[in-house]
Write a protein that holds these residues in place. Structure first.
Motif, mmCIF file in Angstrom:
data_model
loop_
_atom_site.group_PDB
_atom_site.id
_atom_site.type_symbol
_atom_site.label_atom_id
_atom_site.label_comp_id
_atom_site.label_asym_id
_atom_site.label_seq_id
_atom_site.Cartn_x
_atom_site.Cartn_y
_atom_site.Cartn_z
ATOM 1 N N PHE A 140 -7.169 -0.844 11.010
ATOM 2 C CA PHE A 140 -8.322 -1.685 10.686
ATOM 3 C C PHE A 140 -8.348 -2.001 9.186
ATOM 4 C CE2 PHE A 140 -10.256 0.283 14.610
ATOM 5 C CZ PHE A 140 -10.346 -0.902 15.330
ATOM 6 N N GLU A 141 -8.012 -1.013 8.369
ATOM 7 C CA GLU A 141 -8.021 -1.237 6.919
ATOM 8 C C GLU A 141 -7.015 -2.313 6.540
ATOM 9 O OE1 GLU A 141 -9.821 2.639 7.761
ATOM 10 O OE2 GLU A 141 -7.923 1.722 8.372
ATOM 11 N N ARG A 314 -6.419 0.742 -2.826
ATOM 12 C CA ARG A 314 -7.361 1.855 -2.752
ATOM 13 C C ARG A 314 -8.394 1.568 -1.665
ATOM 14 N NH1 ARG A 314 -10.803 4.174 -7.979
ATOM 15 N NH2 ARG A 314 -12.009 5.752 -6.861
ATOM 16 N N VAL A 315 -8.810 2.624 -0.953
ATOM 17 C CA VAL A 315 -9.843 2.515 0.070
ATOM 18 C C VAL A 315 -11.074 3.293 -0.384
ATOM 19 C CG1 VAL A 315 -10.471 2.958 2.470
ATOM 20 C CG2 VAL A 315 -8.121 2.289 1.900
ATOM 21 N N GLU A 320 -19.675 3.596 -1.351
ATOM 22 C CA GLU A 320 -19.029 3.342 -2.644
ATOM 23 C C GLU A 320 -18.731 1.855 -2.846
ATOM 24 O OE1 GLU A 320 -16.341 7.272 -3.377
ATOM 25 O OE2 GLU A 320 -15.675 5.952 -1.743
ATOM 26 N N ALA A 321 -19.429 1.000 -2.125
ATOM 27 C CA ALA A 321 -19.131 -0.435 -2.186
ATOM 28 C C ALA A 321 -19.253 -1.001 -3.596
ATOM 29 C CB ALA A 321 -20.040 -1.208 -1.232
ATOM 30 N N ILE A 339 -12.893 -1.360 1.744
ATOM 31 C CA ILE A 339 -14.032 -0.482 1.976
ATOM 32 C C ILE A 339 -14.040 -0.105 3.448
ATOM 33 C CG2 ILE A 339 -16.550 -0.257 1.936
ATOM 34 C CD1 ILE A 339 -16.545 -2.445 -0.260
ATOM 35 N N ARG A 340 -14.015 1.187 3.733
ATOM 36 C CA ARG A 340 -14.102 1.660 5.119
ATOM 37 C C ARG A 340 -15.562 1.715 5.533
ATOM 38 N NH1 ARG A 340 -11.217 6.073 4.584
ATOM 39 N NH2 ARG A 340 -9.241 5.127 5.221
ATOM 40 N N VAL A 341 -15.890 1.141 6.682
ATOM 41 C CA VAL A 341 -17.281 1.042 7.125
ATOM 42 C C VAL A 341 -17.571 2.152 8.153
ATOM 43 C CG1 VAL A 341 -19.014 -0.431 8.215
ATOM 44 C CG2 VAL A 341 -17.261 -1.441 6.736
#
Length: 341
Positions: A140-141, A314-315, A320-321, A339-341
């Motif tokens: 997904f990332e 970087r994720v 941390e948005a 950004i991982r949701v």
């Protein structure tokens, strides 16, 4: 559901304009699919919107960010294109399917600007016709990086530029669009030249297939180096992401009859090509506004065939948005910020 809203005032801008909120969960209306967003990726466009410098100003508190990926959790009436459980990514322009885009399709339907909500939220109700299957070899990332940056690079190189194997492509910098252009051009048999201010980034670009790297800090007249490494001819294609500060050098660095794709405005404004220089060299200088769903699907077939993986720098976590936006603004990244949701 958790989401972010862009709430720009005279006192805020950039990352500080993003506010985490609780919203009612959306529902899939007729022709829509409800997508559980798993990851989003940032573009320079998101920073411009947050600063109030984008051509399509925000007219209400909207959910920001155009690029994401997730799985379908519900479908509305009449939807047959996708089903529950499908892994998907939304198109940047939800109603531009194929062919030349109309003014309406390029208007207030781009995700994350104007009055149209984007995808920096746990759930998003999206046009089913504006969803594209996520390549099976991508997370997904990784899939979240495709809708804007990758499609823009593909549109510039192939539908617009008619890239041929053996041609040369000049890529400016190592941001999202530039790295995708490098990967795609290399996969299609082109010779890629990359510019950057850091030798370590040029070394990484070579690992991805770039044949030449030019440090523009060491060589301020980098267009002369492009001419040197192309035997005095110039590049066949130039991915122009800088804007007014770099366009004159890009024109110099392009071969006679070559192609310049106007992609970004990192220097703050679009460049205005000098008509005489364009005419003398018979250059094709054209803007690129992301692309259609069909372009997205065509690009995905190449990504799958060559097993190309997006480059993620970087994720960040959902909370941390703002830090992710500040990191993007710093310019330290190589590839995409996610950004991982």
């Amino acid at each position: 559901m958790k989401a972010y809203e862009l709430r720009k005032t005279a006192e805020t801008g950039g990352a500080d304009a993003w506010v985490q909120v609780e919203r009612d969960a959306p529902k899939a209306g007729p022709g829509q699919a409800l997508v559980r967003i798993r990851a989003v990726s940032l573009n320079y466009r998101d920073l411009l919107i947050a600063k109030g410098g984008y051509l399509q100003p925000v007219t209400r508190p909207v959910i920001p960010v155009s690029d994401g990926a997730g799985e379908v959790v519900a479908v509305g009436e009449g939807v047959t294109r996708v089903k529950v459980g499908d892994r998907v990514t939304p198109t940047f322009f939800q109603t531009w399917t194929d062919g030349e885009a109309t003014r309406a399709q390029l208007g207030d339907r781009a995700l994350g600007a104007g009055s149209t909500d984007g995808v920096l939220a746990e759930l998003a109700a999206l046009d089913a016709e504006g969803l594209v299957p996520l390549p099976e070899h991508m997370s997904f990332e990784e899939g979240a990086t495709l809708p804007c940056a990758a499609v823009t690079a593909w549109h510039a190189l192939v539908p617009q530029g008619k890239l041929q194997a053996g041609q040369s492509v000049l890529v400016q910098g190592t941001g999202g669009v530039s790295i995708f252009a490098l990967q795609l051009a290399h996969a299609l048999g082109a010779r890629v030249i990359v510019t950057s201010s850091k030798d370590e980034k040029l070394a990484r670009a070579r690992e991805l297939g770039a044949e030449e790297g030019i440090n523009y800090r060491k060589h301020p007249d980098w267009e002369e180096k492009v001419l040197e490494v192309t035997g005095g001819q110039g590049a066949d294609h130039v991915m122009e992401v800088g804007g007014k500060e770099t366009l004159p050098r890009s024109i110099r660095a392009t071969r006679e009859g070559g192609h310049i794709a106007l992609i970004g405005l990192l220097s703050g404004a679009w460049g205005t090509p000098e008509p005489k220089a364009i005419e003398q060299k018979r250059l094709q200088v054209l803007p690129v506004f992301v692309g259609s769903r069909v372009m997205f699907e065509e690009m995905n077939r190449v990504l799958v065939a060559h097993r190309i993986k997006p480059v993620i720098d970087r994720v960040f976590g959902f909370d941390e948005a703002r830090q992710a936006m500040r990191y993007l603004e710093s310019g330290a990244h190589f590839g995409k910020v996610v950004i991982r949701v």
